[in-house]
Design a protein around this motif. Sequence first.
Motif, PDB file in Angstrom:
ATOM      1  N   UNK A  51      31.491  21.736 -48.533  1.00  0.00           N
ATOM      2  CA  UNK A  51      32.916  21.445 -48.455  1.00  0.00           C
ATOM      3  C   UNK A  51      33.566  21.925 -47.168  1.00  0.00           C
ATOM      4  N   UNK A  52      32.836  22.688 -46.364  1.00  0.00           N
ATOM      5  CA  UNK A  52      33.397  23.182 -45.112  1.00  0.00           C
ATOM      6  C   UNK A  52      33.867  24.622 -45.160  1.00  0.00           C
ATOM      7  N   UNK A  53      33.443  25.352 -46.173  1.00  0.00           N
ATOM      8  CA  UNK A  53      33.831  26.761 -46.304  1.00  0.00           C
ATOM      9  C   UNK A  53      32.747  27.655 -45.714  1.00  0.00           C
ATOM     10  N   UNK A  93      37.274  21.325 -41.459  1.00  0.00           N
ATOM     11  CA  UNK A  93      36.771  20.009 -41.841  1.00  0.00           C
ATOM     12  C   UNK A  93      35.249  19.940 -41.745  1.00  0.00           C
ATOM     13  N   UNK A  94      34.661  19.364 -42.767  1.00  0.00           N
ATOM     14  CA  UNK A  94      33.222  19.131 -42.797  1.00  0.00           C
ATOM     15  C   UNK A  94      32.986  17.642 -42.993  1.00  0.00           C
ATOM     16  N   UNK A 118      40.489  17.300 -50.117  1.00  0.00           N
ATOM     17  CA  UNK A 118      40.401  17.909 -48.789  1.00  0.00           C
ATOM     18  C   UNK A 118      40.176  16.848 -47.714  1.00  0.00           C
ATOM     19  N   UNK A 119      39.356  15.859 -48.025  1.00  0.00           N
ATOM     20  CA  UNK A 119      39.101  14.783 -47.065  1.00  0.00           C
ATOM     21  C   UNK A 119      40.392  14.025 -46.749  1.00  0.00           C
ATOM     22  N   UNK A 128      42.145  18.237 -38.270  1.00  0.00           N
ATOM     23  CA  UNK A 128      42.399  19.435 -37.476  1.00  0.00           C
ATOM     24  C   UNK A 128      42.817  20.644 -38.312  1.00  0.00           C
ATOM     25  N   UNK A 129      42.850  20.505 -39.625  1.00  0.00           N
ATOM     26  CA  UNK A 129      43.289  21.618 -40.463  1.00  0.00           C
ATOM     27  C   UNK A 129      42.208  22.691 -40.570  1.00  0.00           C
ATOM     28  N   UNK A 130      42.651  23.910 -40.629  1.00  0.00           N
ATOM     29  CA  UNK A 130      41.754  25.015 -40.963  1.00  0.00           C
ATOM     30  C   UNK A 130      42.540  26.019 -41.797  1.00  0.00           C
TER      31      UNK A 130
END
Length: 214
Positions: A51-53, A93-94, A118-119, A128-130
């Motif tokens: 998920x990008x974590x 983002x992943x 999230x996508x 560009x979110x983090x």
Amino acid sequence: MSKIIETTVYRFDELSDAAKEKARAWYREGGFDYDWYDSVYGDFQQIAEILGLRLKTRAVPLLGGGTRQKPCIWFRGFWSQGDGACFETFYSYEQDAPHRIRAYAPKDAALHGIADTLQAIQRRNFYQLHAEASHRGHYYHENCMAISVARDSPTCQDVTADAEEIVIEALRDLAGWLYRQLEYEYEYLTSDEAVDAVIAANEYTFTVNGRRFG
């Protein structure tokens, strides 16, 4: 003067139903002094990565000296107010996370929904979110996660109006998902079927009323 006292002991399958219940209670009371949740944690780490974590870690001491890194995951359960699970992480983002999470957990609609959410919010913010999540307080549930959301825009664009709320809710939903998996695992391990199998495999013996012998 010393005495020799003879006691007849029984295998679990030789006990009465009432004695079996007492034997199970003995095991449940002291049989979980190990990290029974490790497999759930391992699964969660795989899911988090998809998920990008990037889970934060902390150093824990080893018996022989030195330390090892352990993911910042906590929980408390399972039947009291304030029970739950939380984690500390960095998020960004992943690519292709919705497709990959479906390949990893094809039947888990809750995870699919989190990945899709999230996508979608990343798409509206040009990916560009983090975010960063940290634990706060004395409890361990999803609302104990302090989560900040920002946008890494080369033109200094701010996040869209709904981005912060959506990312925070998605990460807290993931903490809720983790807690449910821990609860399912604990319920399985403490079920009559699982407890009976462990007692039999270890060849524990009991007195006639189900008290552990020795």
